[in-house]
Scaffold this active site. Sequence first.
Site, short mmCIF file in Angstrom:
data_model
loop_
_atom_site.label_atom_id
_atom_site.label_comp_id
_atom_site.label_asym_id
_atom_site.label_seq_id
_atom_site.Cartn_x
_atom_site.Cartn_y
_atom_site.Cartn_z
N SER A 80 0.80 -1.24 0.00
CA SER A 80 0.00 0.00 0.00
C SER A 80 0.83 1.28 0.00
O SER A 80 0.44 2.28 0.59
CB SER A 80 -0.96 0.06 1.20
OG SER A 80 -1.73 -1.09 1.26
N CYS A 108 -26.48 0.99 -10.45
CA CYS A 108 -26.61 -0.46 -10.44
C CYS A 108 -27.57 -0.91 -9.34
O CYS A 108 -28.76 -0.67 -9.45
CB CYS A 108 -25.24 -1.12 -10.38
SG CYS A 108 -25.25 -2.73 -11.18
N HIS A 140 -22.45 1.53 -14.84
CA HIS A 140 -21.53 2.20 -13.91
C HIS A 140 -20.82 3.36 -14.60
O HIS A 140 -19.73 3.18 -15.15
CB HIS A 140 -20.46 1.21 -13.41
CG HIS A 140 -21.00 0.12 -12.56
ND1 HIS A 140 -20.94 0.15 -11.19
CD2 HIS A 140 -21.63 -1.03 -12.88
CE1 HIS A 140 -21.51 -0.95 -10.69
NE2 HIS A 140 -21.92 -1.68 -11.71
N GLU A 193 -19.23 5.66 -13.24
CA GLU A 193 -18.01 6.04 -12.51
C GLU A 193 -16.74 5.47 -13.14
O GLU A 193 -15.67 6.05 -13.02
CB GLU A 193 -18.12 5.62 -11.04
CG GLU A 193 -18.06 4.11 -10.74
CD GLU A 193 -19.41 3.40 -10.84
OE1 GLU A 193 -20.32 3.95 -11.48
OE2 GLU A 193 -19.53 2.29 -10.27
N1 GLN Z 1 -26.64 -7.25 -7.38
C1 GLN Z 1 -27.18 -6.56 -8.51
C2 GLN Z 1 -27.16 -7.43 -9.77
O1 GLN Z 1 -26.42 -8.38 -9.84
C3 GLN Z 1 -26.46 -5.25 -8.76
C4 GLN Z 1 -25.02 -5.39 -9.09
C5 GLN Z 1 -24.21 -4.13 -8.90
O2 GLN Z 1 -24.63 -3.21 -8.18
N2 GLN Z 1 -23.02 -4.07 -9.49
O3 GLN Z 1 -27.87 -7.16 -10.69
#
Ligand code: GLN
Length: 525
Positions: A8, A375, A501, A503
């Site tokens: 780290s 997500c 995502h 991000e």
């Molecule tokens: N657990 C949820 C799915 O598999 C969302 C996954 C996540 O947030 N990356 O669809």
Amino acid sequence: MTGGVASSLGKGIISASLAKLLQSRGFNVTIQKLDPYLNIDPGTLNPYEHGECYVTEDGAETDLDLGHYERFLNIRTSQDNNVTTGRIYKSVIEKERRGDYLGKTVQIIPHITDEIKRRIMLMGTHHKYDVVITEIGGTVGDIESLPYIEAVRQLKWELGYKAMFIHLTLVPYLSASKELKTKPTQHSVKALLEEGIQPDILVLRAEQELSENLRKKVALFCNVDVDAVIQSVDVDTIYKVPILMQEQKLDEIAMRKLKLESKNDSDMSDWKNFLELMANANGNVKIGLVGKYVELPDAYKSIIEAVNHAATYSGKKAKIELIHSENLTDENAKSKLKGLQGIIVAPGFGSRGIEGKIVAVRYARENNVPLLGICLGMQMAVVEFARNVLHWDKAGSTEMDHATPWPVIDIMEDQKNITNKGGTMRLGAYDCKLKEGSRAREIYGKEIVRERHRHRYEYNSKFLGEYEAAGMVATGTNPDTGLVEIMEIPSHKWFVCCQFHPEYSSTVLSPHPLFLSFVKAAIEG
Ligand code: GLN
């Protein structure tokens, strides 16, 4: 790039900084992470073990350092940028089973080391990079990293001046004697030498500035040039590290060792502009991040950085408050969430903390606080809407509740028969078509965008009619499959939830439009 003394210390940041400086001189640079553990990839690892799992456009589940590489370099990484021991052994064993070794005894040397070398060289031969920085995870002396060290020792022998070694160590400060100590560094270099590697450059991580004398001493004991003993002192933002490395000429020294001529004068003006914006931030923007890994901000690394990028370009400093979803209830929501200018509901798996996520969504929706659901965060926003607006009180996701009468989030058709956990989700970048007139369309400014995914469950479109009639609309869909990717509440100040995502693709020089718009809405209040 190897590391010694402690883990780290920031090998990823030093690698990314050097890569950035070389890129600013016109080189086509990439970074590769070699991880000495036996998992095929970190996709099956708990975030407590490993922090965030970063996903590449081509669908690899990788180490979070790849996120730093993309954010620093503004390039896209791929499957080949992250190699684990598990992956190396898997391909060697598959070759053995196919009979490719023609009856030979298969051994760590040469078969494992050859496979490691092949994967390093692939970045130049197949991907055509001018410079490849290969970061070996762990610390020198670990049993697990030995085959990697041996492989790069051989590569140096084969490549001559075209390869070099950078070693990152720690110089601890003893407050009792008020001294910085170099002995751990000397020992660490000795361990490297025992494995056949002479470092060309040493980067010393320290809490305080190193004196000229200390550098001379390290240079003498470790057989490196004095100017190749570089300090890496603690800074308030990782984005300053490239400039600190440039001031000490890390890039020039590396080029000297590699006999590389700069393609153009270094131009770091955009980067410096970003740092200047950061330094001149006028006040804070307070964002709540609701998730279950609050003790471990690394689990949300890319989200935190994407917020930082967006806040910086909006003239503010992001104050990100991590809020534990397990402790959030309708009763305490007001006291825990008040004062937040925007709320992000984080991704995740499993049922722990989901009720708190639903509480956070409800608070944001009812109080007109900007909300970005990502997500699982999007999925919980959909569940919240079903329960509290449509009054389907037992609505849920079949991930957590198989028997829900309102399966508003359900397993994707092509995931139903999958039993293996590793690498089997819907992964990587997919197109998303944005609806004319929607907020998402206005934010992105185009019809088709591509975003990265990592999930098994999806919005259940059979309920879409009821949702849209009640005010939550689908504004992004996959043009090939029809899967819903974005849900919005147009009557709300800013309520956008995405199955993908965003991000992962926010970088220092290209902040993500969704985060920019979300942070802007949070600032405007
Ligand atoms: N657990 C949820 C799915 O598999 C969302 C996954 C996540 O947030 N990356 O669809």
